[in-house]
Design an enzyme around this catalytic site. Structure first.
Site, mmCIF file in Angstrom:
data_model
loop_
_atom_site.group_PDB
_atom_site.id
_atom_site.type_symbol
_atom_site.label_atom_id
_atom_site.label_comp_id
_atom_site.label_asym_id
_atom_site.label_seq_id
_atom_site.Cartn_x
_atom_site.Cartn_y
_atom_site.Cartn_z
ATOM 1 N N HIS A 61 35.610 3.193 -19.959
ATOM 2 C CA HIS A 61 36.266 1.888 -19.090
ATOM 3 C C HIS A 61 36.418 0.911 -20.484
ATOM 4 O O HIS A 61 37.418 0.459 -20.553
ATOM 5 C CB HIS A 61 35.582 1.739 -18.284
ATOM 6 C CG HIS A 61 35.354 0.561 -18.312
ATOM 7 N ND1 HIS A 61 33.338 0.829 -17.982
ATOM 8 C CD2 HIS A 61 35.512 -0.287 -18.528
ATOM 9 C CE1 HIS A 61 32.988 -0.894 -18.185
ATOM 10 N NE2 HIS A 61 34.017 -1.802 -18.619
ATOM 11 N N ASP A 91 31.108 6.956 -16.486
ATOM 12 C CA ASP A 91 31.429 5.833 -17.138
ATOM 13 C C ASP A 91 31.050 6.167 -18.465
ATOM 14 O O ASP A 91 30.564 4.991 -19.811
ATOM 15 C CB ASP A 91 31.142 4.618 -16.756
ATOM 16 C CG ASP A 91 32.494 3.327 -17.329
ATOM 17 O OD1 ASP A 91 33.052 3.781 -17.982
ATOM 18 O OD2 ASP A 91 31.936 2.389 -16.357
ATOM 19 N N GLY A 171 31.988 -8.223 -22.528
ATOM 20 C CA GLY A 171 32.695 -7.861 -23.519
ATOM 21 C C GLY A 171 31.718 -7.184 -24.219
ATOM 22 O O GLY A 171 30.938 -6.232 -25.192
ATOM 23 N N ASN A 172 30.322 -7.094 -22.879
ATOM 24 C CA ASN A 172 29.097 -6.289 -23.265
ATOM 25 C C ASN A 172 29.113 -4.792 -22.997
ATOM 26 O O ASN A 172 28.700 -4.511 -22.996
ATOM 27 C CB ASN A 172 28.248 -7.063 -22.184
ATOM 28 C CG ASN A 172 27.098 -8.218 -22.915
ATOM 29 O OD1 ASN A 172 27.656 -9.272 -22.781
ATOM 30 N ND2 ASN A 172 26.030 -7.925 -24.178
ATOM 31 N N SER A 173 29.864 -4.306 -22.240
ATOM 32 C CA SER A 173 30.409 -3.148 -22.116
ATOM 33 C C SER A 173 29.968 -2.048 -23.348
ATOM 34 O O SER A 173 31.378 -2.022 -23.835
ATOM 35 C CB SER A 173 31.857 -3.301 -21.419
ATOM 36 O OG SER A 173 31.869 -1.696 -20.252
ATOM 37 N N LEU A 224 28.146 24.079 -6.993
ATOM 38 C CA LEU A 224 27.090 24.466 -6.285
ATOM 39 C C LEU A 224 28.288 25.061 -5.227
ATOM 40 O O LEU A 224 27.726 25.887 -4.639
ATOM 41 C CB LEU A 224 26.537 23.898 -6.380
ATOM 42 C CG LEU A 224 25.298 24.802 -5.045
ATOM 43 C CD1 LEU A 224 24.770 25.133 -5.812
ATOM 44 C CD2 LEU A 224 24.362 23.055 -4.555
ATOM 45 N N GLY A 225 29.250 24.384 -4.642
ATOM 46 C CA GLY A 225 29.396 24.444 -3.168
ATOM 47 C C GLY A 225 29.296 24.543 -1.628
ATOM 48 O O GLY A 225 28.775 25.147 -1.179
ATOM 49 N N VAL A 226 28.919 23.269 -1.637
ATOM 50 C CA VAL A 226 27.941 23.048 -0.652
ATOM 51 C C VAL A 226 28.634 21.726 -0.617
ATOM 52 O O VAL A 226 28.783 21.041 -1.543
ATOM 53 C CB VAL A 226 27.137 22.945 -0.682
ATOM 54 C CG1 VAL A 226 26.649 24.061 -0.443
ATOM 55 C CG2 VAL A 226 26.004 22.142 -1.827
ATOM 56 N N ILE A 228 27.556 17.292 0.959
ATOM 57 C CA ILE A 228 25.864 17.504 1.419
ATOM 58 C C ILE A 228 25.896 16.059 1.749
ATOM 59 O O ILE A 228 26.565 15.122 1.663
ATOM 60 C CB ILE A 228 24.942 17.315 0.306
ATOM 61 C CG1 ILE A 228 25.718 16.699 -0.996
ATOM 62 C CG2 ILE A 228 24.726 18.522 -0.200
ATOM 63 C CD1 ILE A 228 23.993 16.164 -2.375
#
Length: 305
Positions: A61, A91, A171-173, A224-226, A228
């Site tokens: 971001h 992120d 600003g720490n991001s 995977l196709g589930v 959950i």
């Protein structure tokens, strides 16, 4: 003091110019946007060098939508930078800048070995104040109810956040969270605007998992196709589990890998390649970061067996 002296050279301040000025992060991101000329906005963030050739990590971001990126080292040298690759779901972004001067990479540590109560140090660029050092402790691990994306629910978030009370501000991001050995154990990502002394960092172990693909410019996600959900206490008791671990399969997607393997709705997936799933959302992370051609061993509980 010795720690701060040794690791500060690895930390970079990031300035970006973006099109537009609307903030994107609902959790008061560390990304600060002072007024710019109409149609553009200026922002501050943080990052840290991980390779001598100018590769550095920061938050997605911080650089999302950037028209121009500039990095500044601790000795005030500045360089233009380019995005190598990003993974919004974590992120995380990898950027590169070129310099003939020597760079000091930050060593990447083991976030899994962190203990609650352990001392950590954050270095960043809060409010544009270069290389500010703060210290605190690991307040908690495994925070999954924090969403650093543009809007809650807009994109999946896999971060299993480290919570710290080291002072973190706008600003720490994208800056590093160090352990007392000077190793990066997390990337500072989001704060709770309503709280004091509550900051969150993406565990560096998760970043290391995708870093080889990130360096190639694209992270591929396997499927995977589930669908959950969690295993609640009463359900765990009824099927003979002594704790609420594993992931409950609510639906199997026809034609997916899980369907082909015989997974059924109602199954509880307890382990992935013999690695126990302590939390149901762990399955989403390991499933999406495995190689698409890899054969996986699932440990499944069905009808109490």
């Amino acid at each position: 003091a010795q720690l701060a002296s040794e690791v500060s050279a690895s930390v970079i301040n990031i300035r970006v110019q973006k099109v537009g000025s609307r903030p994107r992060n609902p959790l008061a991101p560390f990304f600060r946007q002072p007024p710019g000329r109409e149609g553009f906005s200026q922002g501050f963030g943080t990052g840290f060098v991980i390779h001598r050739d100018g590769l550095a990590l920061t938050n997605h971001h911080v650089i999302e939508g950037a028209r121009h990126i500039e990095v500044q080292l601790s000795d005030e040298r500045t360089y233009p930078a380019k995005v190598v690759g990003t993974y919004p779901e974590l992120d995380v972004a990898l950027i590169r800048f070129e310099t003939k001067e020597a760079l000091v990479p930050a060593p990447l540590g083991d976030s899994g070995a962190l203990r609650i109560g352990e001392w950590v140090v954050a270095i960043g660029n809060p409010f544009g104040l270069n290389h500010t050092v703060t210290a605190g402790i690991v307040s908690a691990k495994g925070r999954r109810d924090v969403h650093p994306g543009p809007r809650h629910g807009e994109r999946p978030t896999y971060a299993n956040f480290i919570q710290t009370d080291a002072s973190i501000n706008p600003g720490n991001s994208g800056g590093p969270l160090f352990n007392i050995r000077g190793e990066v154990v997390g990337i500072n990502t989001a704060i709770n605007a309503a709280g004091q002394g509550i900051g969150f960092a993406v565990p560096i172990d998760m970043v290391k998992t995708i870093l080889p693909q990130l360096a190639k410019g694209r992270v591929k996600r396997s499927f995977l196709g589930v669908r959950i959900g969690p295993v609640h206490y009463a359900h765990a008791q009824s099927v003979g589990l002594n704790k609420t671990s594993g992931a409950l399969v609510r639906e199997v997607i026809p034609g997916g890998a899980a369907d082909a393997a015989g997974v059924q709705a109602g199954d509880i997936i307890l382990a992935w390649n013999e690695r126990p799933l302590e939390h149901w959302e762990d399955l989403s992370w390991v499933a999406s970061t495995s190689d698409a051609t890899e054969r996986i061993k699932l440990t499944v509980l069905r009808e109490s067996k």
